[in-house]
Design a protein around this motif. Structure first.
Motif, PDB file in Angstrom:
ATOM      1  N   ASP A  61       0.932   3.543   6.065  1.00  0.00           N
ATOM      2  CA  ASP A  61       0.654   2.175   5.591  1.00  0.00           C
ATOM      3  C   ASP A  61       0.881   1.187   6.735  1.00  0.00           C
ATOM      4  O   ASP A  61       0.947  -0.014   6.530  1.00  0.00           O
ATOM      5  CB  ASP A  61       1.597   1.864   4.408  1.00  0.00           C
ATOM      6  N   GLY A  80       0.823  -1.213   0.000  1.00  0.00           N
ATOM      7  CA  GLY A  80       0.000   0.000   0.000  1.00  0.00           C
ATOM      8  C   GLY A  80       0.855   1.259   0.000  1.00  0.00           C
ATOM      9  O   GLY A  80       0.567   2.231  -0.714  1.00  0.00           O
ATOM     10  N   GLN A 121      -3.818  -2.774   3.927  1.00  0.00           N
ATOM     11  CA  GLN A 121      -4.873  -3.784   3.999  1.00  0.00           C
ATOM     12  C   GLN A 121      -5.945  -3.514   5.051  1.00  0.00           C
ATOM     13  O   GLN A 121      -7.042  -4.023   4.964  1.00  0.00           O
ATOM     14  CB  GLN A 121      -4.265  -5.164   4.213  1.00  0.00           C
ATOM     15  N   GLY A 180       4.350 -13.487   2.587  1.00  0.00           N
ATOM     16  CA  GLY A 180       2.929 -13.112   2.523  1.00  0.00           C
ATOM     17  C   GLY A 180       2.374 -12.939   1.121  1.00  0.00           C
ATOM     18  O   GLY A 180       1.416 -12.192   0.941  1.00  0.00           O
ATOM     19  N   GLU A 224      10.799   3.042   6.062  1.00  0.00           N
ATOM     20  CA  GLU A 224      10.573   1.632   6.413  1.00  0.00           C
ATOM     21  C   GLU A 224      11.430   1.271   7.614  1.00  0.00           C
ATOM     22  O   GLU A 224      12.608   1.586   7.651  1.00  0.00           O
ATOM     23  CB  GLU A 224      10.906   0.734   5.208  1.00  0.00           C
TER      24      GLU A 224
END
Ligand SMILES: Cc1cc2nc3c(=O)[nH]c(=O)nc-3n(C[C@H](O)[C@H](O)[C@H](O)COP(=O)(O)OP(=O)(O)OC[C@H]3O[C@@H](n4cnc5c(N)ncnc54)[C@H](O)[C@@H]3O)c2cc1C
Length: 508
Positions: free
Chosen positions: A270, A17, A470, A58, A36
């Motif tokens: 995100d 995302g 998500q 994933g 990140e």
């Protein structure tokens, strides 16, 4: 005083995302930076290597990726589709569903007509029900315009209130057929009484259109994004865990990592929404929408066993297997355990080339509640901060591995002698790598009882903070990609943005 960097937009978290949003904004000429916390970008797209063998964390297969299909078109807009090395799963059985010791593998096939043709062999008296199932899936998908690259942003609550159980009962009373049709419910942590049918429909429809594996794993998606982000002069920084947010009233002015302060006009998050809220100012934490979202329940986590195989011992298999101990186990992700033996298990492999003859690895996955590992919750273990979780944890995992291997012998009778090494991951691994509170697989659980309550707007009550990923609309590679487009639509103006997108990649 820490150095300050300034951008138009700072994106916190480099999961899919975050990458989609960052790239779309960079394409629009914004100066963008992605932060990140991990050593590897991509969140759930990350892969890892054991004994020279690549494993996914994933993303095991992706649907709708043909260039004329929905995800293919969204990825074309992002200019990443041509950089992906994909291999199609078996047309006549991308997924196989199997129960107990029964030898039959019930196929789920690609193509609507083929899906029916392959299953009617096993359910000859259910042809009408199969047609109705396929028609229903397609009808539900048509209710979501962005899924079909069409303008339209409202939601029909009545459509979203229909549970999987209710819709499936209206299609067939044959429980075995229902279990087969819902057999890949792991893709949405299915619980038939709770999960809305639209979640099932949007997820499985894309795989029925076309189903693909990523050669050498899903991290190639991240690489394709990074190439494009760099092309548009976006900055990406790893080892940058956002630890503090600095507000001026209801405006977010900057975020802070251990060594830098990042200022921006707009921010996109995100990351796990609960983690984000924990960094809110006291005043902003009091807002009703924060309290509402904090009450939502997360989907379950996952326990995975990754097997490196001895060379040339097992043929490459071009499908996934969903095993259930009993037919009833296909209807709910809850109550998945009998002591240390799971009641369901996904069996998959990872291609290392487009024409693999032998499988190099097998991965097994099953649902696991965070509670099962709660006694080790004070441990933390990632490649950056390695630490042991202890012998009792190892023993706990070993017992489960043994049971999962026993189940696997149904499909690969000699498996125990064909394994070179065994590796595992638990809800704690997902918690530590992804940064969610409980290692949840897909973020918030969607509820047919209160469908709108579990849909979160990309806009927050903070003027310049937006959400993606998500948790917001839908999980999965397709769901998160569409959510990323929606987030950017909210930031730039939906009419303007989607008009531009659909002019380029929409259906005629
Ligand atoms: C076991 C499993 C199997 C799956 N299989 C499939 C599949 O086969 N097909 C499919 O389509 N989907 C699959 N999915 C779902 C899919 O992978 C996810 O829905 C999707 O990747 C989530 O993307 P996201 O944008 O929400 O970000 P996430 O992947 O949740 O990433 C969030 C990122 O934010 C970072 N972060 C967190 N906190 C901070 C902080 N404070 N500062 C900086 N960075 C931070 C994290 O490190 C992480 O990189 C699977 C998921 C799981 C768990």
């Amino acid at each position: 005083m820490k150095p300050i960097k300034t951008y138009d937009v700072v994106v916190i978290g480099s999961g899919l995302g975050g990458l989609v949003t960052a790239l779309l904004l960079a394409q629009e000429g914004k100066s963008v930076c992605v932060l990140e916390k991990n050593n590897q970008y991509g969140g759930n797209l990350q892969t890892f290597v054991r004994d020279k063998t690549i494993f996914d964390t994933g993303v095991h297969y992706i649907g709708g990726l043909d260039k004329n299909e929905n995800l293919g078109r969204y990825f074309s807009y992002l200019n990443i589709l041509n950089d992906l090395e994909l291999t199609p799963l078996n047309k006549n059985q991308f997924d196989c569903i199997s129960f107990g010791s029964e030898k039959i593998l019930y196929p789920q096939a690609q193509g609507y007509a083929n899906f029916i043709d392959q299953l009617v062999v096993f359910f000859p008296e259910e042809k009408e029900a199969l047609q109705k199932y396929i028609d229903t899936i397609q009808w539900y998908c048509q209710q979501f315009p962005l899924y079909n690259l069409q303008q339209g942003f409202g939601y029909n609550e009545e459509v979203m209130q229909q549970s999987v159980e209710k819709v499936m009962n209206s299609i067939t009373t044959n429980k075995k057929l229902q279990a087969v049709l819902l057999g890949n419910g792991f893709l949405s942590a299915l619980n038939v009484t709770e999960t809305p049918f639209y979640v099932h429909a949007l997820t499985v429809n894309s795989y029925i259109q076309s189903a693909w594996r990523c050669v050498k794993g899903g991290s190639q998606i991240t690489k394709a994004f990074i190439k494009q982000l760099r092309h548009f002069n976006a900055d990406l920084f790893k080892h940058q865990k956002v630890e503090k947010l600095h507000f001026n009233g209801s405006t977010l002015e900057s975020c802070e990592t251990h060594n830098t302060i990042y200022k921006a006009n707009q921010f996109v998050s995100d990351i796990d929404v609960q983690q984000l809220f924990s960094m809110f100012s006291t005043e902003n934490k009091q807002k009703p929408y924060v309290k509402r979202i904090q009450q939502l329940q997360n989907t379950l986590s996952v326990f995975s066993v990754h097997l490196v195989l001895k060379p040339k011992t097992i043929d490459y298999f071009n499908h996934n297997i969903y095993h259930f101990e009993e037919v009833n186990d296909a209807f709910s992700c809850r109550n998945n355990w009998q002591a240390s033996r799971p009641k369901m298990m996904v069996i998959t492999t990872n291609p290392h080339t487009k024409n693999d003859v032998f499988a190099q690895s097998i991965s097994l996955m099953t649902y696991m509640d965070y509670e099962k590992v709660q006694q080790w919750q004070d441990t933390f273990n990632t490649v950056n901060y390695e630490s042991e979780r202890g012998n009792d944890y190892q023993f706990f995992k070993d017992e489960i591995v043994d049971n999962m291997l026993t189940i696997l012998t149904k499909y690969f009778p000699d498996i125990r002698s064909q394994i070179q090494s065994v590796h595992t991951s638990s809800p704690l691994s997902y918690r530590d790598y992804i940064g969610s509170t409980d290692g949840s697989m897909y973020g918030f659980e969607k509820s047919a009882q209160q469908p709108l309550k579990t849909l979160i707007s990309p806009k927050t009550k903070i003027d310049n903070l937006f959400l993606t990923g998500q948790n917001i609309r839908l999980h999965g590679i397709l769901g998160v990609t569409i959510t990323g487009f929606l987030t950017v639509g909210e930031m730039l103006g939906k009419e303007y943005f989607f008009d531009k997108v659909f002019k380029k990649v929409g259906y005629e």
